[in-house]
Design a protein around this motif. Structure first.
Motif, PDB file in Angstrom:
ATOM      1  N   VAL A 176       0.869  -1.193   0.000  1.00  0.00           N
ATOM      2  CA  VAL A 176       0.000   0.000   0.000  1.00  0.00           C
ATOM      3  C   VAL A 176       0.901   1.236   0.000  1.00  0.00           C
ATOM      4  O   VAL A 176       2.051   1.190   0.441  1.00  0.00           O
ATOM      5  CB  VAL A 176      -0.986   0.078   1.188  1.00  0.00           C
ATOM      6  N   GLU A 177       0.348   2.361  -0.489  1.00  0.00           N
ATOM      7  CA  GLU A 177       1.139   3.565  -0.654  1.00  0.00           C
ATOM      8  C   GLU A 177       1.649   4.094   0.688  1.00  0.00           C
ATOM      9  O   GLU A 177       1.114   3.770   1.750  1.00  0.00           O
ATOM     10  CB  GLU A 177       0.307   4.667  -1.326  1.00  0.00           C
ATOM     11  N   SER A 178       2.650   4.972   0.586  1.00  0.00           N
ATOM     12  CA  SER A 178       3.296   5.511   1.783  1.00  0.00           C
ATOM     13  C   SER A 178       2.320   6.293   2.662  1.00  0.00           C
ATOM     14  O   SER A 178       1.334   6.848   2.190  1.00  0.00           O
ATOM     15  CB  SER A 178       4.441   6.435   1.359  1.00  0.00           C
ATOM     16  N   THR A 179       2.642   6.334   3.937  1.00  0.00           N
ATOM     17  CA  THR A 179       1.977   7.218   4.878  1.00  0.00           C
ATOM     18  C   THR A 179       2.336   8.658   4.481  1.00  0.00           C
ATOM     19  O   THR A 179       3.498   8.935   4.202  1.00  0.00           O
ATOM     20  CB  THR A 179       2.509   6.947   6.303  1.00  0.00           C
ATOM     21  N   VAL A 180       1.333   9.562   4.415  1.00  0.00           N
ATOM     22  CA  VAL A 180       1.627  10.966   4.084  1.00  0.00           C
ATOM     23  C   VAL A 180       1.311  11.839   5.293  1.00  0.00           C
ATOM     24  O   VAL A 180       0.213  11.769   5.855  1.00  0.00           O
ATOM     25  CB  VAL A 180       0.820  11.462   2.862  1.00  0.00           C
ATOM     26  N   VAL A 181       2.294  12.640   5.690  1.00  0.00           N
ATOM     27  CA  VAL A 181       2.188  13.478   6.875  1.00  0.00           C
ATOM     28  C   VAL A 181       2.550  14.910   6.490  1.00  0.00           C
ATOM     29  O   VAL A 181       3.518  15.119   5.768  1.00  0.00           O
ATOM     30  CB  VAL A 181       3.165  12.946   7.958  1.00  0.00           C
ATOM     31  N   ALA A 182       1.756  15.886   6.937  1.00  0.00           N
ATOM     32  CA  ALA A 182       2.069  17.298   6.665  1.00  0.00           C
ATOM     33  C   ALA A 182       2.739  17.920   7.880  1.00  0.00           C
ATOM     34  O   ALA A 182       2.202  17.877   8.983  1.00  0.00           O
ATOM     35  CB  ALA A 182       0.793  18.062   6.317  1.00  0.00           C
ATOM     36  N   CYS A 183       3.928  18.480   7.652  1.00  0.00           N
ATOM     37  CA  CYS A 183       4.652  19.208   8.697  1.00  0.00           C
ATOM     38  C   CYS A 183       4.747  20.660   8.240  1.00  0.00           C
ATOM     39  O   CYS A 183       5.805  21.125   7.822  1.00  0.00           O
ATOM     40  CB  CYS A 183       6.048  18.633   8.888  1.00  0.00           C
ATOM     41  N   LEU A 184       3.601  21.352   8.275  1.00  0.00           N
ATOM     42  CA  LEU A 184       3.539  22.723   7.737  1.00  0.00           C
ATOM     43  C   LEU A 184       3.338  23.743   8.843  1.00  0.00           C
ATOM     44  O   LEU A 184       3.492  24.935   8.636  1.00  0.00           O
ATOM     45  CB  LEU A 184       2.383  22.831   6.733  1.00  0.00           C
ATOM     46  N   GLU A 185       2.944  23.280  10.007  1.00  0.00           N
ATOM     47  CA  GLU A 185       2.709  24.157  11.137  1.00  0.00           C
ATOM     48  C   GLU A 185       3.129  23.396  12.384  1.00  0.00           C
ATOM     49  O   GLU A 185       3.618  22.276  12.297  1.00  0.00           O
ATOM     50  CB  GLU A 185       1.223  24.541  11.190  1.00  0.00           C
ATOM     51  N   GLU A 186       2.917  24.004  13.532  1.00  0.00           N
ATOM     52  CA  GLU A 186       3.262  23.361  14.807  1.00  0.00           C
ATOM     53  C   GLU A 186       2.698  21.939  14.871  1.00  0.00           C
ATOM     54  O   GLU A 186       3.394  20.972  15.143  1.00  0.00           O
ATOM     55  CB  GLU A 186       2.672  24.212  15.944  1.00  0.00           C
ATOM     56  N   GLN A 187       1.383  21.838  14.560  1.00  0.00           N
ATOM     57  CA  GLN A 187       0.684  20.559  14.636  1.00  0.00           C
ATOM     58  C   GLN A 187       0.982  19.724  13.385  1.00  0.00           C
ATOM     59  O   GLN A 187       0.851  20.225  12.268  1.00  0.00           O
ATOM     60  CB  GLN A 187      -0.819  20.854  14.751  1.00  0.00           C
ATOM     61  N   VAL A 188       1.376  18.485  13.577  1.00  0.00           N
ATOM     62  CA  VAL A 188       1.620  17.578  12.455  1.00  0.00           C
ATOM     63  C   VAL A 188       0.315  16.869  12.099  1.00  0.00           C
ATOM     64  O   VAL A 188      -0.407  16.415  12.980  1.00  0.00           O
ATOM     65  CB  VAL A 188       2.718  16.558  12.829  1.00  0.00           C
ATOM     66  N   HIS A 189      -0.008  16.822  10.780  1.00  0.00           N
ATOM     67  CA  HIS A 189      -1.270  16.223  10.330  1.00  0.00           C
ATOM     68  C   HIS A 189      -1.021  14.944   9.545  1.00  0.00           C
ATOM     69  O   HIS A 189      -0.136  14.918   8.679  1.00  0.00           O
ATOM     70  CB  HIS A 189      -2.027  17.180   9.404  1.00  0.00           C
ATOM     71  N   LEU A 190      -1.835  13.928   9.810  1.00  0.00           N
ATOM     72  CA  LEU A 190      -1.816  12.722   8.986  1.00  0.00           C
ATOM     73  C   LEU A 190      -2.732  12.958   7.786  1.00  0.00           C
ATOM     74  O   LEU A 190      -3.915  13.234   7.942  1.00  0.00           O
ATOM     75  CB  LEU A 190      -2.330  11.524   9.797  1.00  0.00           C
ATOM     76  N   LEU A 191      -2.187  12.867   6.562  1.00  0.00           N
ATOM     77  CA  LEU A 191      -3.004  13.070   5.359  1.00  0.00           C
ATOM     78  C   LEU A 191      -3.431  11.752   4.728  1.00  0.00           C
ATOM     79  O   LEU A 191      -4.463  11.688   4.078  1.00  0.00           O
ATOM     80  CB  LEU A 191      -2.228  13.882   4.315  1.00  0.00           C
ATOM     81  N   ARG A 192      -2.605  10.709   4.876  1.00  0.00           N
ATOM     82  CA  ARG A 192      -2.954   9.406   4.311  1.00  0.00           C
ATOM     83  C   ARG A 192      -2.321   8.328   5.172  1.00  0.00           C
ATOM     84  O   ARG A 192      -1.109   8.327   5.348  1.00  0.00           O
ATOM     85  CB  ARG A 192      -2.429   9.301   2.872  1.00  0.00           C
ATOM     86  N   PRO A 193      -3.123   7.416   5.721  1.00  0.00           N
ATOM     87  CA  PRO A 193      -2.526   6.346   6.529  1.00  0.00           C
ATOM     88  C   PRO A 193      -1.731   5.385   5.655  1.00  0.00           C
ATOM     89  O   PRO A 193      -2.007   5.248   4.462  1.00  0.00           O
ATOM     90  CB  PRO A 193      -3.730   5.645   7.169  1.00  0.00           C
ATOM     91  N   GLY A 194      -0.753   4.728   6.234  1.00  0.00           N
ATOM     92  CA  GLY A 194       0.062   3.773   5.489  1.00  0.00           C
ATOM     93  C   GLY A 194       0.746   2.842   6.464  1.00  0.00           C
ATOM     94  O   GLY A 194       0.352   2.764   7.630  1.00  0.00           O
ATOM     95  N   SER A 195       1.815   2.184   6.007  1.00  0.00           N
ATOM     96  CA  SER A 195       2.399   1.133   6.851  1.00  0.00           C
ATOM     97  C   SER A 195       3.190   1.718   8.018  1.00  0.00           C
ATOM     98  O   SER A 195       3.455   1.021   8.986  1.00  0.00           O
ATOM     99  CB  SER A 195       3.257   0.182   6.032  1.00  0.00           C
ATOM    100  N   ILE A 196       3.606   2.981   7.930  1.00  0.00           N
ATOM    101  CA  ILE A 196       4.126   3.651   9.125  1.00  0.00           C
ATOM    102  C   ILE A 196       2.892   4.173   9.848  1.00  0.00           C
ATOM    103  O   ILE A 196       2.169   5.030   9.322  1.00  0.00           O
ATOM    104  CB  ILE A 196       5.088   4.780   8.736  1.00  0.00           C
ATOM    105  N   THR A 197       2.619   3.638  11.010  1.00  0.00           N
ATOM    106  CA  THR A 197       1.324   3.873  11.648  1.00  0.00           C
ATOM    107  C   THR A 197       1.333   5.134  12.507  1.00  0.00           C
ATOM    108  O   THR A 197       2.399   5.685  12.825  1.00  0.00           O
ATOM    109  CB  THR A 197       0.940   2.680  12.541  1.00  0.00           C
TER     110      THR A 197
END
Ligand code: TXA
Ligand code: MG
Length: 321
Positions: A176-197
């Motif tokens: 399955v595709e990579s986990t996508v995480v946004a580090c654009l501000e203080e709070q880190v957001h999960l954009l797409r779940p993946g094998s890195i949980t």
């Protein structure tokens, strides 16, 4: 004509040469096969969208050979830095503010002020990126709306004649595709779940992750998300408690659902109930069941823990019509 290449050094050098010349080359990563093009060349990037038949210019992931190369393209704050050190090379994509002097073209970023970066761990992908010596934009190597490819043959089934070469590195291990995480501000957001949980990420961050954006196709942080991105042709019925007449079955774990013995076709993602094995099988299983011509695929319940979140996310998208 699509050239079929092996992972021998001479073939990888040839693939890298094609990328540098602005051509399209599909290659294996640890997640799924990517449809690669020189991320610094807008004409090459445009040919990705054309080959996939994408409805719009979704932002693409720029793949690079290491953190140093990534830092030339994006601004890494402390959270992004920590995640990169913990999980790269690997199936994690970090969305960070774009570096003003970066080389990735605007088209690959869909005009955004952010950029998605990933250092894959697959040795073939890494060797290719090193030889290409530039960022490579690569969405999954399937037609838009189709299931992501986990073998070179899947790539050819979808895109033969629409790309210049495919490097055959066998089955992709994660599936399955990579986990996508946004580090654009203080709070880190999960954009797409993946094998890195989520659990893996929170352990490294030492803070909870925000999940706004997951499952929400209109979320501003994930402009490229289509709800029905992973759809097979058959309809998909989730959390089935029994198999209805005429349905194919996507099973999970050792227990048979009532009606399983008369299913039109069935594949078990992991008879042992192992979520890692299930993720690696997911797209392959959907393709196999789709190929039987079944109109409806009943999906057994899959636990939401760990990799189950990514598997269920993809299955929910497959069920959207
Ligand atoms: O495992 C993977 O990630 C595979 C392999 C080939 O690396 N690639 C892949 O790419 O799945 P693609 O294009 O199918 O998915 C990229 C995801 C999309 O959901 C897109 O919206 C998101 O990354 N993305 C890219 N740039 C972004 C940005 N600047 N801001 C937010 N989301 C972004
Ligand atoms: Mg995709």
């Amino acid at each position: 004509m699509t050239l079929q290449l092996t992972t021998a050094p001479g073939d990888l050098a040839r693939a890298a040469g094609l990328l540098r010349a602005g051509r399209l080359v599909a290659f294996p990563t640890e997640t799924v096969y990517g449809l690669g093009a020189d991320a610094t060349d807008p004409v090459a990037v445009a040919s990705i969208y054309a080959a996939k038949g994408r409805p719009g210019f979704n932002p693409l992931i720029a793949h690079v050979a290491g953190l140093e190369a990534a830092r030339r393209e994006g601004c890494f704050g402390s959270a992004a830095q920590r995640l990169a050190e913990a999980f790269w090379p690997g199936p994690l994509t970090l969305v960070v503010p774009v570096e003003a002097s970066g080389s990735v073209c605007e088209l690959a970023r869909a005009g955004l002020a952010s950029i998605a970066l990933r250092v894959p761990s697959h040795p073939v992908a890494l060797a290719l990126l090193q030889a290409a010596a530039r960022p490579v934009a690569a969405p999954s190597a399937n037609r838009s709306g189709h299931v992501s490819p986990t073998t070179a043959q899947h790539v050819l089934d979808d895109l033969a004649g629409r790309l210049d070469a495919v490097v055959d590195g066998g089955d992709t291990p994660v599936g399955v595709e990579s986990t996508v995480v946004a580090c654009l501000e203080e709070q880190v957001h999960l954009l797409r779940p993946g094998s890195i949980t989520v659990e893996d990420l929170e352990r490294v961050l030492g803070a909870p992750l925000s999940r706004t954006g997951v499952g929400d196709a209109d979320a501003p942080l994930s402009p490229g998300r289509l709800a029905a991105h992973y759809a097979p042709n058959a309809f998909v019925r989730l959390n089935a408690e029994r198999v209805l007449p005429g349905e194919a079955l996507l099973a999970f774990g050792p227990l048979a659902l009532p009606g399983a013995e008369t299913a039109a076709a069935q594949v078990n993602l992991s008879p042992a109930g192992d979520l890692t094995q299930a993720a690696a099988m997911l797209y392959r299983a959907l393709r196999l069941l789709d190929a039987t011509g079944a109109r409806m695929i009943a999906v057994a319940p899959i636990p939401e823990a760990g990799l189950g979140a990514a598997i269920n996310d993809r299955l929910r998208r497959a069920a959207v019509r």
